[in-house]
Design a protein around this motif. Structure first.
Motif, mmCIF file in Angstrom:
data_model
loop_
_atom_site.group_PDB
_atom_site.id
_atom_site.type_symbol
_atom_site.label_atom_id
_atom_site.label_comp_id
_atom_site.label_asym_id
_atom_site.label_seq_id
_atom_site.Cartn_x
_atom_site.Cartn_y
_atom_site.Cartn_z
ATOM 1 N N GLU A 22 -7.469 -1.178 1.249
ATOM 2 C CA GLU A 22 -6.233 -0.484 1.594
ATOM 3 C C GLU A 22 -5.515 -0.001 0.329
ATOM 4 O OE1 GLU A 22 -2.463 -1.524 4.503
ATOM 5 O OE2 GLU A 22 -3.111 -3.051 3.062
ATOM 6 N N ARG A 56 -10.298 -6.432 2.820
ATOM 7 C CA ARG A 56 -9.593 -5.386 3.562
ATOM 8 C C ARG A 56 -8.332 -4.947 2.815
ATOM 9 N NH1 ARG A 56 -7.809 -6.716 9.601
ATOM 10 N NH2 ARG A 56 -10.075 -6.943 9.773
ATOM 11 N N ARG A 57 -7.613 -5.906 2.242
ATOM 12 C CA ARG A 57 -6.377 -5.572 1.526
ATOM 13 C C ARG A 57 -6.690 -4.724 0.295
ATOM 14 N NH1 ARG A 57 -1.169 -8.015 0.898
ATOM 15 N NH2 ARG A 57 0.209 -6.196 0.807
ATOM 16 N N ASP A 88 -7.456 2.905 -1.309
ATOM 17 C CA ASP A 88 -7.205 4.154 -0.596
ATOM 18 C C ASP A 88 -5.827 4.723 -0.949
ATOM 19 O OD1 ASP A 88 -9.651 4.026 0.635
ATOM 20 O OD2 ASP A 88 -8.896 3.195 2.524
ATOM 21 N N ALA A 101 0.820 -1.214 0.000
ATOM 22 C CA ALA A 101 0.000 0.000 0.000
ATOM 23 C C ALA A 101 0.856 1.267 0.000
ATOM 24 C CB ALA A 101 -0.977 -0.001 1.168
#
Length: 362
Positions: A102, A98-99, A105, A73
Motif C-alpha cells: 500500500e 499488504r501494508r 503504491d 498511505a
C-alpha cells in the motif's frame, strides 16, 4: 534584523508520538502529544504541499511509530504528489506485506529501520517489548520490494559493546546504510542518562570497531558514526545550524527548528494551523532567535568554530544549564563543560532505567 537564510531542504514530519516500543533512550518529549491532538490527513496534505513550495525536497515520516496512523498511505501519496522524496522512519512493528504494498503504491521511496541489539532477547529488553521478529520481517519485506533500506542503532551502555554483531546483522539483512548514533540526552534519554552513558573505554573500543568495519565494507554498505557529545569535548552543529536546513512539524502541528526545541521555555513555537510554513521559516521568532551568530556570547562569540558548530545544541545547553543561549556544555571551551565531563567520570556500572510510556493503540 534576522539574517537572511536559504529555504530548508528537509522536513521531519512527526505524524504521531504513539509507539509500540518503550525505549529508555527515546529523545522525544516526556510530555507527548496525545492521539486526539494529532493533525488530520487534510492538515498533513496541506503541510506537505506548503513544504514543497518552500523548497523542501525530502521528508522523513516519523514519530513515534508512523505505522500507527491508519492514513499513512494517503500522507505518503500527498508527499509524493507534492514532489517530495519520502523516507519511512519505523520500528518495523506493524509493517506487513499488504501494508508495505500500500505504501509503495502511494509513492514511498525508502525506509529507515531501528534496531536495539543484534541479540533478540537483549533487543527486547532495551525496547521494553517483544519486537525483534517484527523488525527482521520488516527488513526482509523492504529488501524484497527493492527499496533502499537503512538501519538506525542508538548506542548506549547496554549495546555499544555489541557493535560487531550489530554491523553483521545489518549486512546480513542487506541494508544499504547503518547509522550508529550515540545517544543524545533529551527527553527520556536525559531521565535515564546515568543508566545509558557508556564509559570512555567502551566508546574508544567502538571507534576502533567502526574504523575496522569501514575498511571492510568500503564501497558496499555505508557506515555512519554519530559521535558522542559527552566524550568528545566538541560541540556538534545543531541540525546544520538553528533554522538553517530543516524543520520539524510535531504531531499537533507545532513547527520547530529541531525535534527537541519544544522543551525551550519562551520559544512560543508557531503552529501550521495558524501560520503558513514560509512565514514561520522566514519570520517567526522561534526560527530566528538562534539563527546566525548575533545571539552568541563568549566563548562562542570570538570562537573560530562559531560558523561551523553554531555554538552547539541550544536544547542541550538549556537542559544542562537552564539557559538556551549559553555555549553547549559539550564543548571543552564551555565554562559548563564539567556538566558533561563529571557524569562520564562517575559512570556507575548498574543503574535502574525508566521505560518511556507510549500510547500504542491505533
Amino acid at each position: 534584523m534576522a539574517p537572511v537564510t536559504d529555504p530548508p531542504w528537509a522536513l521531519l514530519a512527526e505524524l504521531t508520538h504513539a509507539c509500540p516500543l518503550r525505549c529508555a533512550y527515546c529523545s522525544n518529549p516526556v510530555e507527548l502529544v496525545g492521539r486526539s491532538g494529532e493533525l488530520s490527513t487534510e492538515h498533513w496534505t496541506d503541510v506537505l504541499r506548503q513544504a514543497a513550495g518552500l523548497g523542501v525536497v525530502q521528508t522523513h515520516l516519523s514519530g513515534g511509530e508512523p505505522l500507527l496512523r491508519r492514513d499513512l498511505a494517503p500522507i505518503v501519496a500527498a508527499a509524493d504528489t507534492a514532489g517530495l522524496y519520502t523516507q519511512l522512519v519505523t520500528s518495523g512493528v506493524g509493517l506487513h506485506e499488504r501494508r508495505l504494498a500500500e505504501l509503495l503504491d502511494a509513492g514511498l521511496r525508502s525506509v529507515q529501520l531501528s534496531v536495539q541489539h543484534a541479540d533478540p532477547a537483549a533487543a527486547e529488553r532495551i525496547a521494553g517489548v517483544r519486537s525483534f521478529a517484527a523488525k527482521e520481517r520488516a527488513a526482509r519485506l523492504v529488501r524484497a520490494a527493492g527499496l533502499p533500506l537503512g538501519l538506525n542503532v542508538v548506542l548506549h551502555r547496554a549495546n555499544i559493546d555489541a557493535l560487531d554483531d550489530l554491523i553483521t546483522l545489518g549486512v546480513t539483512w542487506g541494508v544499504d546504510r547503518i547509522e550508529l548514533a550515540n545517544t543524545q540526552f533529551y527527553g527520556w534519554a536525559l531521565r535515564n542518562r546515568a543508566a545509558l552513558l557508556p564509559t570512555r573505554d567502551q566508546v574508544e573500543r567502538a571507534r576502533t570497531t567502526v574504523a575496522r568495519w569501514r575498511e571492510r565494507l568500503h564501497g558496499t554498505t555505508e557506515l555512519v558514526w554519530v559521535a558522542p557529545d559527552y566524550l568528545d569535548g566538541t560541540a556538534k552543529p545543531c541540525m546544520g545550524g538553528w533554522g538553517a536546513v530543516s524543520l520539524t512539524v510535531a504531531p499537533d502541528g507545532t513547527v520547530l527548528p529541531c525535534p527537541a526545541a519544544g522543551s525551550l521555555p519562551g520559544l512560543d513555537p508557531p503552529n501550521v494551523k495558524d501560520h503558513r510554513l514560509d512565514r514561520i521559516w522566514h519570520e517567526s521568532s522561534a526560527f530566528t532567535r538562534y539563527r546566525g551568530e548575533s545571539w552568541m556570547r563568549d566563548p562562542c562569540r570570538d570562537c573560530a568554530l562559531r560558523a561551523t558548530d553554531f555554538g552547539g545544541c541550544r536544547c542541550q545547553a538549556y537542559a544542562l544549564t537552564g539557559d538556551a543561549a549559553r555555549t553547549d556544555p559539550a564543548c571543552r571551551l564551555s565554562p559548563d563543560h564539567h556538566l558533561v565531563r563529571d557524569p562520564v567520570d562517575r559512570t556507575e556500572p548498574h543503574t535502574d532505567i525508566t521505560y518511556a510510556y507510549r500510547e500504542g493503540g491505533s
